[in-house]
Design an enzyme around this catalytic site. Structure first.
Site, PDB file in Angstrom:
ATOM      1  N   THR A 199       0.775  -1.363  -0.201  1.00 35.12           N
ATOM      2  CA  THR A 199      -0.044  -0.068  -0.081  1.00 35.12           C
ATOM      3  C   THR A 199       0.747   1.225  -0.223  1.00 35.12           C
ATOM      4  OG1 THR A 199      -1.749  -1.214   1.080  1.00 35.12           O
ATOM      5  CG2 THR A 199      -1.576   1.299   1.320  1.00 35.12           C
ATOM      6  N   CYS A 200       1.765   1.312   0.903  1.00 30.34           N
ATOM      7  CA  CYS A 200       2.496   2.502   1.060  1.00 30.34           C
ATOM      8  C   CYS A 200       3.158   2.844  -0.161  1.00 30.34           C
ATOM      9  CB  CYS A 200       3.654   2.427   2.100  1.00 30.34           C
ATOM     10  SG  CYS A 200       4.728   3.822   2.228  1.00 30.34           S
ATOM     11  N   CYS A 254       1.108   6.055   0.560  1.00 29.17           N
ATOM     12  CA  CYS A 254       1.813   7.302   1.079  1.00 29.17           C
ATOM     13  C   CYS A 254       2.587   7.820   0.131  1.00 29.17           C
ATOM     14  CB  CYS A 254       2.966   6.707   2.302  1.00 29.17           C
ATOM     15  SG  CYS A 254       2.439   5.531   3.376  1.00 29.17           S
ATOM     16  N   LYS A 273       0.608   9.160  -2.974  1.00 31.85           N
ATOM     17  CA  LYS A 273      -0.224  10.465  -2.270  1.00 31.85           C
ATOM     18  C   LYS A 273       0.876  11.622  -2.276  1.00 31.85           C
ATOM     19  CE  LYS A 273       0.406  11.180   1.795  1.00 31.85           C
ATOM     20  NZ  LYS A 273      -0.173  10.512   2.681  1.00 31.85           N
ATOM     21  N   GLY A 310     -13.757  11.632   7.580  1.00 33.56           N
ATOM     22  CA  GLY A 310     -13.207  12.618   8.065  1.00 33.56           C
ATOM     23  C   GLY A 310     -11.606  12.512   8.599  1.00 33.56           C
ATOM     24  N   TYR A 355      -7.386  10.551   7.947  1.00 30.43           N
ATOM     25  CA  TYR A 355      -6.232  11.091   7.106  1.00 30.43           C
ATOM     26  C   TYR A 355      -6.666  11.208   5.816  1.00 30.43           C
ATOM     27  CZ  TYR A 355      -2.802   9.615  10.751  1.00 30.43           C
ATOM     28  OH  TYR A 355      -2.289   9.459  12.072  1.00 30.43           O
ATOM     29  N   ILE A 356      -7.067  10.143   5.096  1.00 27.23           N
ATOM     30  CA  ILE A 356      -7.196   9.806   3.550  1.00 27.23           C
ATOM     31  C   ILE A 356      -7.930  10.808   3.058  1.00 27.23           C
ATOM     32  CG2 ILE A 356      -7.744   8.254   1.907  1.00 27.23           C
ATOM     33  CD1 ILE A 356      -6.648   5.937   3.296  1.00 27.23           C
ATOM     34  N   GLU A 391      -6.521  14.298   3.366  1.00 24.71           N
ATOM     35  CA  GLU A 391      -5.452  14.403   2.504  1.00 24.71           C
ATOM     36  C   GLU A 391      -5.934  14.733   1.056  1.00 24.71           C
ATOM     37  OE1 GLU A 391      -1.825  12.446   4.867  1.00 24.71           O
ATOM     38  OE2 GLU A 391      -2.836  11.281   3.186  1.00 24.71           O
ATOM     39  N   ARG A 429     -19.280  12.377   9.169  1.00 29.04           N
ATOM     40  CA  ARG A 429     -20.349  12.154   9.933  1.00 29.04           C
ATOM     41  C   ARG A 429     -20.366  12.644  11.453  1.00 29.04           C
ATOM     42  NH1 ARG A 429     -19.652   5.705  11.406  1.00 29.04           N
ATOM     43  NH2 ARG A 429     -17.297   5.822  12.496  1.00 29.04           N
ATOM     44  N   ALA A 446       1.825  12.519  10.774  1.00 31.20           N
ATOM     45  CA  ALA A 446       1.501  13.740  10.048  1.00 31.20           C
ATOM     46  C   ALA A 446       0.499  13.545   9.084  1.00 31.20           C
ATOM     47  CB  ALA A 446       2.724  14.213   9.124  1.00 31.20           C
ATOM     48  N   HIS A 482      16.834  31.377  14.177  1.00 28.81           N
ATOM     49  CA  HIS A 482      15.936  32.423  13.472  1.00 28.81           C
ATOM     50  C   HIS A 482      16.333  32.832  12.064  1.00 28.81           C
ATOM     51  CE1 HIS A 482      13.454  35.906  14.130  1.00 28.81           C
ATOM     52  NE2 HIS A 482      14.319  36.721  13.651  1.00 28.81           N
ATOM     53  N   GLU A 512      11.042  27.926  15.467  1.00 29.45           N
ATOM     54  CA  GLU A 512      11.766  28.575  16.596  1.00 29.45           C
ATOM     55  C   GLU A 512      10.607  28.645  17.765  1.00 29.45           C
ATOM     56  OE1 GLU A 512      13.035  32.863  16.267  1.00 29.45           O
ATOM     57  OE2 GLU A 512      12.401  32.637  14.179  1.00 29.45           O
TER      58      GLU A 512
HETATM   59  P1  NDP Z   1      -9.281   7.129   9.489  1.00 29.18           P
HETATM   60  O1  NDP Z   1      -9.497   5.868  10.485  1.00 29.18           O
HETATM   61  O2  NDP Z   1      -8.156   8.026   9.617  1.00 29.18           O
HETATM   62  O3  NDP Z   1     -10.642   7.731   9.159  1.00 29.18           O
HETATM   63  C1  NDP Z   1     -11.829   6.808   8.984  1.00 29.18           C
HETATM   64  C2  NDP Z   1     -13.117   7.978   8.733  1.00 29.18           C
HETATM   65  O4  NDP Z   1     -13.938   7.375   8.219  1.00 29.18           O
HETATM   66  C3  NDP Z   1     -13.229   8.618  10.052  1.00 29.18           C
HETATM   67  O5  NDP Z   1     -13.508   9.799   9.899  1.00 29.18           O
HETATM   68  C4  NDP Z   1     -14.540   7.802  10.404  1.00 29.18           C
HETATM   69  O6  NDP Z   1     -15.433   8.666  11.331  1.00 29.18           O
HETATM   70  C5  NDP Z   1     -15.051   7.524   9.190  1.00 29.18           C
HETATM   71  N1  NDP Z   1     -15.761   6.419   9.171  1.00 29.18           N
HETATM   72  C6  NDP Z   1     -15.745   5.102   9.465  1.00 29.18           C
HETATM   73  N2  NDP Z   1     -16.773   4.383   9.180  1.00 29.18           N
HETATM   74  C7  NDP Z   1     -17.881   5.229   8.884  1.00 29.18           C
HETATM   75  C8  NDP Z   1     -19.180   4.875   8.271  1.00 29.18           C
HETATM   76  N3  NDP Z   1     -19.847   3.883   8.480  1.00 29.18           N
HETATM   77  N4  NDP Z   1     -19.754   6.022   7.890  1.00 29.18           N
HETATM   78  C9  NDP Z   1     -19.457   7.197   7.950  1.00 29.18           C
HETATM   79  N5  NDP Z   1     -18.231   7.534   8.043  1.00 29.18           N
HETATM   80  C10 NDP Z   1     -17.244   6.334   8.594  1.00 29.18           C
HETATM   81  O7  NDP Z   1      -9.063   5.961   8.229  1.00 29.18           O
HETATM   82  P2  NDP Z   1      -8.583   6.363   6.592  1.00 29.18           P
HETATM   83  O8  NDP Z   1      -9.321   5.656   5.809  1.00 29.18           O
HETATM   84  O9  NDP Z   1      -8.699   7.812   6.428  1.00 29.18           O
HETATM   85  O10 NDP Z   1      -7.036   5.932   6.594  1.00 29.18           O
HETATM   86  C11 NDP Z   1      -6.784   4.596   7.070  1.00 29.18           C
HETATM   87  C12 NDP Z   1      -5.473   4.528   7.838  1.00 29.18           C
HETATM   88  O11 NDP Z   1      -4.470   4.844   7.121  1.00 29.18           O
HETATM   89  C13 NDP Z   1      -5.287   5.798   8.932  1.00 29.18           C
HETATM   90  O12 NDP Z   1      -6.011   5.216  10.155  1.00 29.18           O
HETATM   91  C14 NDP Z   1      -3.934   5.831   9.010  1.00 29.18           C
HETATM   92  O13 NDP Z   1      -3.339   5.180  10.004  1.00 29.18           O
HETATM   93  C15 NDP Z   1      -3.430   5.711   7.610  1.00 29.18           C
HETATM   94  N6  NDP Z   1      -3.048   6.675   6.681  1.00 29.18           N
HETATM   95  C16 NDP Z   1      -2.185   7.083   7.228  1.00 29.18           C
HETATM   96  C17 NDP Z   1      -1.523   8.484   6.503  1.00 29.18           C
HETATM   97  C18 NDP Z   1      -0.513   9.398   7.192  1.00 29.18           C
HETATM   98  O14 NDP Z   1       0.351   9.030   7.814  1.00 29.18           O
HETATM   99  N7  NDP Z   1      -0.258  10.505   6.492  1.00 29.18           N
HETATM  100  C19 NDP Z   1      -2.357   8.742   5.233  1.00 29.18           C
HETATM  101  C20 NDP Z   1      -3.469   8.034   4.971  1.00 29.18           C
HETATM  102  C21 NDP Z   1      -3.722   6.913   5.783  1.00 29.18           C
HETATM  103  P3  NDP Z   1     -15.192   8.894  12.762  1.00 29.18           P
HETATM  104  O15 NDP Z   1     -14.066   9.506  13.080  1.00 29.18           O
HETATM  105  O16 NDP Z   1     -16.605   9.230  13.308  1.00 29.18           O
HETATM  106  O17 NDP Z   1     -14.951   7.376  13.400  1.00 29.18           O
END
Ligand code: NDP
Length: 463
Positions: free
Chosen positions: A42-43, A48, A51, A178, A180-181, A184, A201, A344, A439, A444
Site C-alpha cells: 500500500t505505502c 503514502c 499520495k 473525516g 487521514y485519507i 489529504e 459524520r 503527520a 531565527h 523557533e
Molecule cells: P481513518 O481511521 O483515519 O478515518 C476513517 C474515517 O471514516 C473517520 O472519519 C470515520 O469517522 C469515518 N467512518 C468510518 N466508518 C464510517 C461509516 N460507516 N460512515 C461514515 N463515516 C465513517 O481512516 P482512513 O481511511 O482515512 O485511513 C486509514 C488509515 O491509514 C489511517 O488510520 C492511518 O493510520 C493510515 N493513513 C496514514 C496516513 C499518514 O500517515 N499521513 C495517510 C493515509 C492513511 P469517525 O471519526 O466518526 O470514526
C-alpha cells in the site's frame, strides 16, 4: 535434508513484509516472500508515496499565486493530469523494483503470486499451482479500503486505490470520511482545481488529533474553498443519465459530482487466507490477533503491520518487522513499541503531531500547562496569503514533562519527526526552554514559548 523448504515464508510484499524478508535473508536464513499484486504494498504502490507526489503536485497552484508577491509574473498555469499520472507511475515502478531486488540481493526468493495457508507450515502459491513448506510464517498482508457495501450505490464510488489511476481529473468530487485519507485527498483535489466537498459524520474532522488543530485546519480548508459538511452522511449514490453521480443527503438534498470517493477506514486483508486451517485467530474486524511479540495463536506464525490493526502506519509496520527479526532470528525478544508515535497529515496546511492531545492529557493529568502560538508564517506575508500557523505544547505542570506537541502549518510533518525524538526521550519543558532558537524559522516558536497560554486543572481550562 532440512525438514521445510524455507526457514521463513512471508505472505505480503509491503513495507513490513519486505523488511522482514530482507533482514532475515541477510542473516543467512532461507527466506521466500509472496506478493499477489505489486511489491511495495500500500505505502509504495497506492498510499503514502504516490499520495505525497500528488500533494506536491497540488501545492503548485498556491505556489504560483504566492509568487506574485515576491515579484514574479507567472503566466496562466495549466495542469495536465495524464503527465502527473505517468510520471508518478514511473517513480512507483522504480521503487517497486528496489523493494523486490532488496530481498533478492539479500538472498531471498520472491514470488508474484497469491499465497494461501493450507496448514500451519504449508503455503499454496496459487499462480504456480504448487505448495511449499516453511518452519515459520509471517503474515503481512496489510489492509484495504472499507468498501462500505451497506451504502446503496457504493459500486459507483471510488476509493483511494482508484484515485491514483483516474483516467481524467474530475471537475467535481465528493469525499466521504473525516480521517487521514479523506482530508489529504480533499486538499489534493482542491489544489488541482477540482470542486471538492468533504462529508463527515462527526462534529469535527480528524478525530483523535488535538481539537485546536482540527478546528483550525477545518477553517483554513473552508477559506481555501473546500466545502466541508459535518454531522452529515449520504445514504445513497446514483448515477445520472449524463454519467455524473448524485450523493443523496437525507433531508438536505443532493450533491452532484463526477467522482465520489469513500475514505471510511481500512479493513485487514485476512479473507480467504486459510487462517483457520493454520490455527490463526482473528478479531471482530478480521484483524489477526497477536501477542506482544507479534506471534499469532499458531506457535510458528507471526503477523505484523496493518493486518493486525494495531497502528496503521508504514513506519510502525517496519518497526514491527525489525522486532520480529530480532525476536525470532536473533534470539533477542523485542516487543514493538507503540507508544508516542509521531504522525503527520499531509493536508494543506500540514499537521504534525506527537504525544497526547490536550483533551487526552486532561483526562490523565490533573494540572496541565498549555503553550500555544498562533501566527502568520513569514513566507505568507509577502505572498499576501492569510493563512496562520499553530504551534502548541501540552505540558504536565507537576513534572514539566512535555506530553504533546502539535503543529499546523508548512513543514509540520518534518517538525513532528524531530519533536518525536524529544518526546520519546522524555524531555521537559525546561529542556525546550534552554534550547537555542534558529531565527528566522517557524519552528523557533517551539522553543520560545516561555509562559503558558493557559492552564487546565482537573479538566477545566483556566485562562
Ligand atoms: P481513518 O481511521 O483515519 O478515518 C476513517 C474515517 O471514516 C473517520 O472519519 C470515520 O469517522 C469515518 N467512518 C468510518 N466508518 C464510517 C461509516 N460507516 N460512515 C461514515 N463515516 C465513517 O481512516 P482512513 O481511511 O482515512 O485511513 C486509514 C488509515 O491509514 C489511517 O488510520 C492511518 O493510520 C493510515 N493513513 C496514514 C496516513 C499518514 O500517515 N499521513 C495517510 C493515509 C492513511 P469517525 O471519526 O466518526 O470514526
Amino acid at each position: 535434508m532440512p525438514r521445510y523448504d524455507y526457514d521463513l515464508f512471508v505472505i505480503g510484499g509491503g513495507s513490513g513484509g519486505v523488511r522482514a524478508a530482507r533482514l532475515s535473508a541477510g542473516l543467512g536464513r532461507r527466506v521466500a516472500i509472496a506478493e499477489e499484486y505489486r511489491f511495495g504494498g500500500t505505502c509504495v504502490i497506492r498510499g503514502c508515496v504516490p499520495k505525497k507526489l500528488f500533494v506536491y503536485a497540488s501545492q503548485y497552484s498556491e505556489h504560483f499565486e504566492d509568487a506574485a508577491g515576491y515579484g514574479w509574473t507567472v503566466p496562466k498555469a495549466d495542469f495536465d493530469w495524464p503527465t502527473l499520472i505517468a510520471n508518478k507511475d514511473l517513480e512507483i515502478a522504480r521503487l517497486e523494483g528496489v523493494y523486490r531486488q532488496g530481498v533478492e540481493r539479500a538472498g531471498g526468493e520472491t514470488f508474484s503470486s497469491r499465497a494461501v495457508l493450507a496448514d500451519a507450515h504449508t503455503v499454496v502459491l496459487e499462480s504456480e499451482n504448487r505448495a511449499v513448506t516453511a518452519e515459520r510464517i509471517l503474515i503481512a498482508t496489510g489492509a484495504r479500503p472499507n468498501p462500505h457495501a451497506a451504502l446503496p450505490g457504493h459500486e459507483h464510488c471510488i476509493f483511494s486505490n482508484e484515485a491514483f489511476h483516474l483516467p481524467e481529473l474530475p471537475r467535481a468530487i465528493v469525499i466521504a470520511g473525516g480521517g487521514y485519507i479523506a482530508v489529504e485527498f480533499a486538499n489534493i483535489f482542491h489544489g488541482l482545481g477540482v470542486e471538492t466537498t468533504l462529508v463527515y459524520r462527526g462534529k469535527e474532522i480528524l478525530g483523535r488529533f488535538d481539537m485546536d488543530l482540527r478546528r483550525m485546519l477545518h477553517a483554513t480548508m473552508e477559506r481555501k474553498g473546500i466545502r466541508i459538511l459535518v454531522q452529515t452522511i449520504f445514504d445513497r449514490v446514483e448515477r445520472r443519465k449524463d454519467g455524473r453521480l448524485e450523493a443523496h443527503i437525507p433531508d438536505s438534498g443532493v450533491l452532484v459530482a463526477d467522482q465520489i470517493m469513500l475514505a471510511l477506514g481500512r479493513i485487514p486483508n485476512t479473507e480467504g487466507l486459510g487462517l483457520e486451517a493454520a490455527g490463526v485467530k482473528t478479531g471482530l474486524k478480521g484483524e489477526i490477533l497477536v501477542d506482544r511479540l507479534s506471534r499469532t495463536s499458531a506457535d510458528n506464525i507471526w503477523a505484523i503491520g496493518d493486518v493486525t490493526d494495531r497502528i496503521q502506519l508504514t513506519p510502525v509496520a517496519i518497526h514491527e518487522a525489525m522486532c520480529f527479526v530480532e525476536t525470532v532470528f536473533k534470539g533477542n525478544p523485542v516487543e514493538p513499541d507503540h507508544d508516542c508515535v509521531a504522525t503527520a497529515v499531509f493536508s494543506q496546511p500540514e499537521i504534525g503531531t506527537v504525544g497526547l492531545s490536550e483533551d487526552e492529557a486532561a483526562k490523565r493529568f490533573s494540572h496541565l500547562e498549555v503553550y500555544r502560538a498562533e501566527f502568520r508564517p513569514m513566507r505568507n506575508i509577502l505572498a499576501g496569503r492569510d493563512e496562520r500557523m499553530l504551534v502548541k505544547l501540552v505540558v504536565d505542570a507537576g513534572t514539566r514533562l512535555v506530553l504533546g506537541a502539535h503543529v499546523l502549518g508548512p513543514d509540520a510533518g518534518e517538525m513532528a519527526q524531530l519533536l518525536g525524538i524529544a518526546l520519546k526521550a522524555g524531555l521537559t519543558k525546561d529542556d525546550f526552554d534552554r534550547t537555542m532558537a534558529i531565527h528566522p524559522t517557524a519552528a523557533e516558536e517551539i522553543v520560545t514559548m516561555y509562559n503558558p497560554s493557559y492552564r487546565v486543572r482537573d479538566g477545566k481550562r483556566l485562562d
